[in-house]
Design an enzyme around this catalytic site. Structure first.
Site, short mmCIF file in Angstrom:
data_model
loop_
_atom_site.label_atom_id
_atom_site.label_comp_id
_atom_site.label_asym_id
_atom_site.label_seq_id
_atom_site.Cartn_x
_atom_site.Cartn_y
_atom_site.Cartn_z
CG HIS A 243 63.80 12.50 40.76
ND1 HIS A 243 63.30 11.22 40.82
CD2 HIS A 243 62.98 13.25 41.51
CE1 HIS A 243 62.21 11.22 41.56
NE2 HIS A 243 62.00 12.43 42.01
CG ASP B 121 65.01 8.47 39.82
OD1 ASP B 121 66.00 9.20 40.06
OD2 ASP B 121 63.84 8.86 39.91
N GLY C 261 57.66 15.50 46.87
CA GLY C 261 58.39 15.50 48.13
C GLY C 261 58.52 14.13 48.73
CB SER D 124 60.88 11.89 45.06
OG SER D 124 59.89 12.16 44.10
CG LEU E 161 74.36 -11.11 25.16
CD1 LEU E 161 75.41 -12.17 25.47
CD2 LEU E 161 72.95 -11.70 25.27
N GLY E 162 75.63 -7.51 24.32
CA GLY E 162 75.93 -6.93 23.02
C GLY E 162 75.06 -7.44 21.89
CB VAL E 163 72.27 -9.30 21.26
CG1 VAL E 163 73.37 -10.32 21.09
CG2 VAL E 163 71.58 -9.46 22.62
CB ILE F 248 66.71 -8.86 22.11
CG1 ILE F 248 66.72 -7.81 23.23
CG2 ILE F 248 67.98 -9.70 22.14
CD1 ILE F 248 66.84 -8.39 24.63
#
Length: 511
Positions: free
Chosen positions: A143, A173, A244, A246, A301-303, A305
């Site tokens: 950011h 970030d 500042g 950050s 993984l494609g689940v 949960i």
């Protein structure tokens, strides 16, 4: 789904509560320790047990942070970014027509009262960062540099260099920059954030409020904090962090970076001693990928949960309430490998899984395109399934296929069960709830406000699609599952509920 601040880089940004960033830097100075003192009782017949005292031994407070600050300051940088932004519309002074001030404001502010004739303007923002290699790689927050077309780095000796963006990861970030110089740069290294304990001393460095290099110190107040991201692992500190800061480093007493200062919690926008620094063990993995590929490459993984709560564990006959419970398996690696909704993942790629957050981070760190062993609990038995992981960034860019309509179920039924008024889905109810034609299950048309179902967040419009880990399409299916659970000695029944397409398991008492 179901009932379930940020930036401090730019002076004009802020959320209430506001989130700002501290940052660590690493040096090689050992922490100073005060000599341990032991009390001796002489001539009084008293004895002291020294072993327990050794177990409780703690480091004393540093006499000064000055040596450490002097060692690592050259590796901390100030970052100035600039970008062209559209001119604001409206908001200029209102001057009555014919006023003696009208000519003055038109000359000074322009005919539209915006000071620039409504043309785009260049805007600057400030942040912090730190050098991690002699050849000029610099870590900061995403950011801090987001949207910038020019990035300038100011070093401790006031040298200024232009930087280019190597890669960024909005999910953590983190951004990686690169400068080109005539000589090697002083740099710091990452430490082990997992080794930091609550109460350990830390030091933050950065550019708070554009005031230039500044040092603050405090302790680790908490570990494992989450803010809003799937991969969050923040160290909380009371070291002063402000806008500042950050992208700056948070150091341990050995001068190693253990976090990247990212946010603060504050009702005012200034530091009140609640700051968050992204753990270095997360940052280091992201930085390595950005350096090698210019982007992140996380395993997928494609689940879907959810955590295994005690009541869900009891309903499923599990001895321990841990692991990640699969609520849905869309098209992807998990479905191809044979994972099913209702499976509880207990170990992934050799690492125990305690909850959903644990699984998400472990999967992300696992190799793409390679088969990894996944241990699951299914219907009381343990099994191992090999899954070849995909890449999350690719999967997130793919559109979700629309469900194909099917034949409508039979005429609707309605009954009161488990504190719910339920009706079998038909074409009319499906249309009313915005569901695809052919959807099956039991629609919740009313919830008893004093029932357990209400306490656990069920609401009108929810769809029960499974009970006892088996599909339900009629009220008879549900009553059969209730009877089976009671006969099996269960105190609760596990329901799979969908809301707006998102699934969740809920265990309801059947006693």
């Amino acid at each position: 789904m179901f009932p379930q601040g940020r930036c401090a880089a730019r002076p004009d940004q802020g959320v209430r509560p506001v989130l700002t960033l501290p940052a660590p830097i690493s040096g090689l100075l050992p922490a100073r320790r005060r000599p341990a003192r032991a009390l001796l009782a002489l001539g009084l017949g008293l004895s002291l047990a020294l072993a327990p005292m050794e177990a409780a031994f703690a480091r004393g407070a540093p006499e000064s942070f000055a040596d450490l600050a002097a060692e690592i300051s050259p590796a901390v940088v100030n970052i100035t970014t600039s970008a062209v932004v559209a001119a604001p519309t409206g908001g200029g002074p209102i001057v009555p027509e014919g006023s003696p001030f009208q000519d003055f404001f038109e000359d000074f502010m322009g005919p539209d009262g915006q000071g620039g004739g409504g043309e785009p303007q260049r805007q600057q923002a400030l942040g912090s960062g730190f050098v991690i290699s002699a050849d000029g790689y610099i870590v900061t927050n995403n950011h801090v540099i987001e949207g910038a077309d020019e990035i300038e780095i100011e070093f401790f000796d006031k040298t200024r260099l232009k930087a280019k963006l190597v890669g960024k990861d909005p999910k953590t970030d983190i951004a990686l920059l690169k400068v080109e110089g005539d000589q090697d740069l002083p740099f710091v290294s990452f430490g082990d954030s997992d080794g930091m304990r609550v109460g350990d001393w830390v030091m933050a460095m950065g550019n708070p409020l554009g005031q230039g290099f500044s040092v603050s110190a405090g302790i680790i107040s908490a570990r494992g904090r989450e803010l809003s991201g799937s991969y969050d692992d923040f160290l909380q500190t009371d070291a002063a962090i402000n806008k500042g800061n950050s992208g700056g480093p948070l150091f341990n007493m050995e001068g190693q970076v253990v976090g990247v200062n990212t946010a603060i919690l504050s009702p005012t926008g200034g530091s009140i001693g609640i700051g968050f620094s992204m753990a270095s063990n997360v940052v280091a993995k992201v930085v390595n990928q950005l350096k090698e590929f210019g982007e992140t490459r996380r395993g997928w993984l494609g689940v879907r949960i959810q955590d295994v709560t005690p009541d869900v564990a009891e309903a499923m006959g599990l001895t321990v309430a841990s692991g990640a419970l699969i609520t849905d398996v869309p098209e992807g690696p998990a479905r191809e490998a044979g994972l099913l909704a209702g499976d509880v993942i207990t170990t992934f790629n050799g690492k125990p899984v305690s909850d959903t957050r644990d699984l998400t981070r472990t999967v992300a760190d696992s190799p793409i395109g390679e088969a990894v062993p996944v241990v699951v609990q299914r219907e009381g038995a343990e099994m191992t399934i090999d899954v070849t992981l995909g890449r999350r960034e690719t999967a997130e860019g793919e559109s979700t296929p629309q469900e194909q309509p099917g034949e409508a179920p039979a005429a609707p039924e309605q009954a009161e069960l488990l504190g719910l008024s339920l009706k079998a889905l038909d074409a009319e109810i499906a249309e009313e709830l915005g569901l695809p034609q052919g959807s099956e299950g039991l629609a919740v048309v009313k919830v008893d406000p004093v029932s357990e179902a209400a306490e656990k967040g069920l609401a009108r419009g929810d769809i029960i699609v499974e009970a006892g880990q088996r599909p339900v399409t009629s009220l008879k299916d549900l009553t059969d599952r209730i009877d089976e659970a009671r006969e099996g000695g269960r105190k609760s029944l596990l329901l799979l509920v969908r809301r707006d397409g998102d699934p969740r398991f809920v265990a309801l008492s059947i006693e």
